[in-house]
Enzyme design. Structure first.
Site, PDB file in Angstrom:
ATOM      1  N   CYS A 289      43.952  29.004  40.278  1.00 49.09           N
ATOM      2  CA  CYS A 289      43.232  29.182  39.017  1.00 49.09           C
ATOM      3  C   CYS A 289      43.017  27.866  38.282  1.00 49.09           C
ATOM      4  CB  CYS A 289      43.973  30.172  38.128  1.00 49.09           C
ATOM      5  SG  CYS A 289      43.979  31.857  38.786  1.00 49.09           S
TER       6      CYS A 289
ATOM      7  N   GLY B   6      34.560  43.798  52.867  1.00 53.66           N
ATOM      8  CA  GLY B   6      34.332  42.709  51.934  1.00 53.66           C
ATOM      9  C   GLY B   6      33.156  41.859  52.354  1.00 53.66           C
ATOM     10  N   HIS B   7      33.223  40.582  51.982  1.00 52.43           N
ATOM     11  CA  HIS B   7      32.114  39.667  52.244  1.00 52.43           C
ATOM     12  C   HIS B   7      32.672  38.285  52.544  1.00 52.43           C
ATOM     13  CE1 HIS B   7      28.018  38.214  52.118  1.00 52.43           C
ATOM     14  NE2 HIS B   7      28.370  37.259  51.265  1.00 52.43           N
ATOM     15  N   SER B   8      32.028  37.583  53.464  1.00 52.28           N
ATOM     16  CA  SER B   8      32.463  36.234  53.836  1.00 52.28           C
ATOM     17  C   SER B   8      31.258  35.315  53.945  1.00 52.28           C
ATOM     18  CB  SER B   8      33.228  36.261  55.164  1.00 52.28           C
ATOM     19  OG  SER B   8      32.366  36.685  56.224  1.00 52.28           O
TER      20      SER B   8
ATOM     21  N   ASP C 295      46.516  38.626  31.013  1.00 48.67           N
ATOM     22  CA  ASP C 295      47.358  37.891  31.953  1.00 48.67           C
ATOM     23  C   ASP C 295      47.154  36.394  31.761  1.00 48.67           C
ATOM     24  OD1 ASP C 295      44.878  37.655  33.179  1.00 48.67           O
ATOM     25  OD2 ASP C 295      45.576  38.272  35.156  1.00 48.67           O
TER      26      ASP C 295
ATOM     27  N   ASP D 218      38.140  38.136  41.559  1.00 52.49           N
ATOM     28  CA  ASP D 218      38.857  36.877  41.389  1.00 52.49           C
ATOM     29  C   ASP D 218      39.066  36.229  42.756  1.00 52.49           C
ATOM     30  OD1 ASP D 218      40.630  34.812  40.397  1.00 52.49           O
ATOM     31  OD2 ASP D 218      41.055  36.141  38.712  1.00 52.49           O
TER      32      ASP D 218
ATOM     33  N   ASP E  68      37.796  39.455  28.404  1.00 49.37           N
ATOM     34  CA  ASP E  68      38.903  40.259  28.906  1.00 49.37           C
ATOM     35  C   ASP E  68      39.069  40.063  30.413  1.00 49.37           C
ATOM     36  OD1 ASP E  68      40.562  42.327  27.340  1.00 49.37           O
ATOM     37  OD2 ASP E  68      38.623  42.436  26.340  1.00 49.37           O
TER      38      ASP E  68
END
Length: 331
Positions: free
Chosen positions: A18, A140-142, A225, A69, A51
């Site tokens: 992050c 998912g995706h790549s 968070d 994320d 948020d």
């Protein structure tokens, strides 16, 4: 030794975790036009205050929480990186008071530089995080990417009348923090030296599920968070959105073992300095040193929940008071 055993994933990315987020001030300018004129009654949480996820009411008793994320490696071990990134993505659902239901993978991989077997280890780590959360992980995706990146898009459910949101703080409430801070510093130390902080890995791979459940059970309605904008950055957003001032007792803020030593050795991520620069105009820093301020602004990866209320076992690090000239006061 095989290539998989000798590769240091952190050396394939400029930043890590992050801490490689776009600086908060720049990001807010970029997304300002996304704030809708009339969001509609069913969009309970949108982009207005930054948020952790978006929330849409689908029935009187059910809301859907969505988030995404992903980031570059914070550790060299591929499986551990996947666990950390997956845990971090799932945390956004818990930070809204939700329960993750299903996630999909987001993968960027330098296929001409790193073997596919390593990518599989990253995905295996993400699957482990999803299983620990009892969350389905499906597809998912790549993309072929110069830097390795991994994360998830996650969908969860929540009670629309019992959300945790960033704009619901009230004066008089204590501030609780459910995990110690310092992962930014320790991840920078790991990238520079190759040394591993097991304490930091433990923090980054611990789900916020229990903390979220405890907050809801206590009737708490405000939380966020602590990730890439650091404790001070996320607390500033909470105080600004709620129209209060947050008073922080810096001595009460817990640090992961080894954080202070790594910081004194110069291992401070650039994201932490950008975080501090962003909040300083809105902060009464008292007599605190720059080193202490940088630790409070340290860019976290998969951090804990910052809660407006008291939780069993979570240290109280400050309190909320009526709005003053400064959004943050550090004593």
């Amino acid at each position: 030794m095989t290539q998989m055993e000798t590769v240091r994933l952190t050396q394939y990315a400029r930043g890590g975790g992050c801490a490689c987020k776009i600086p908060p001030g720049e990001l807010e300018e970029a997304v300002a036009w996304l704030v809708p004129q009339s969001p509609g009654a069913d969009l309970l949480v949108g982009v207005e205050h930054g948020d952790d996820g978006a929330v849409v009411r689908v029935s009187p008793s059910l809301a859907v929480v969505v988030t995404a994320d992903f980031f570059t490696p914070v550790v060299d071990d591929a499986y551990t990186f996947g666990r950390i990134a997956g845990t971090n993505a799932l945390s956004d659902i818990y930070a809204m008071g939700g329960v993750p239901l299903v996630a999909v993978n987001l993968l960027g991989w330098p296929r001409d530089r790193l073997p596919a077997e390593l990518a599989a280890e990253v995905l295996r780590g993400g699957l482990a995080a999803a299983r620990a959360a009892r969350c389905h992980l499906a597809g998912g995706h790549s993309i072929d990417d110069p830097e390795p990146k991994y994360g998830m898009a996650v969908t969860g459910t929540a009670d629309p009348d019992a959300l945790l949101r960033i704009d619901a703080a009230q004066p008089g409430l204590p501030l609780s923090l459910t995990k110690p801070i310092g992962t930014g510093v320790l991840n920078a130390w790991h990238k520079a030296t190759g040394s591993v902080s097991e304490a930091a890995i433990e923090v980054m791979t611990t789900l916020n599920a229990e903390a979220s459940r405890a907050a809801l059970a206590a009737g708490i309605r405000c939380a966020t968070d602590v990730t890439g904008f650091g404790l001070l950055g996320h607390l500033f957003k909470l105080a600004r959105a709620s129209g209060v001032t947050a008073v922080v007792d810096h001595a009460a803020v817990p640090l992961i073992d080894g954080t202070a030593e790594a910081a004194r050795a110069g291992h401070m991520p650039g994201g932490s300095r950008r975080n501090l620069d962003w909040v300083l105009p809105h902060t009464d820093t008292g007599t605190l040193s720059e080193e202490d301020l940088l630790l409070l602004a340290d860019a976290q990866t998969s951090g804990g929940l910052l809660v407006a209320g008291e939780l069993p076992g979570a240290p109280v690090i400050g309190e909320l008071v009526p709005r003053r000239d400064s959004a943050l006061v550090i004593r």
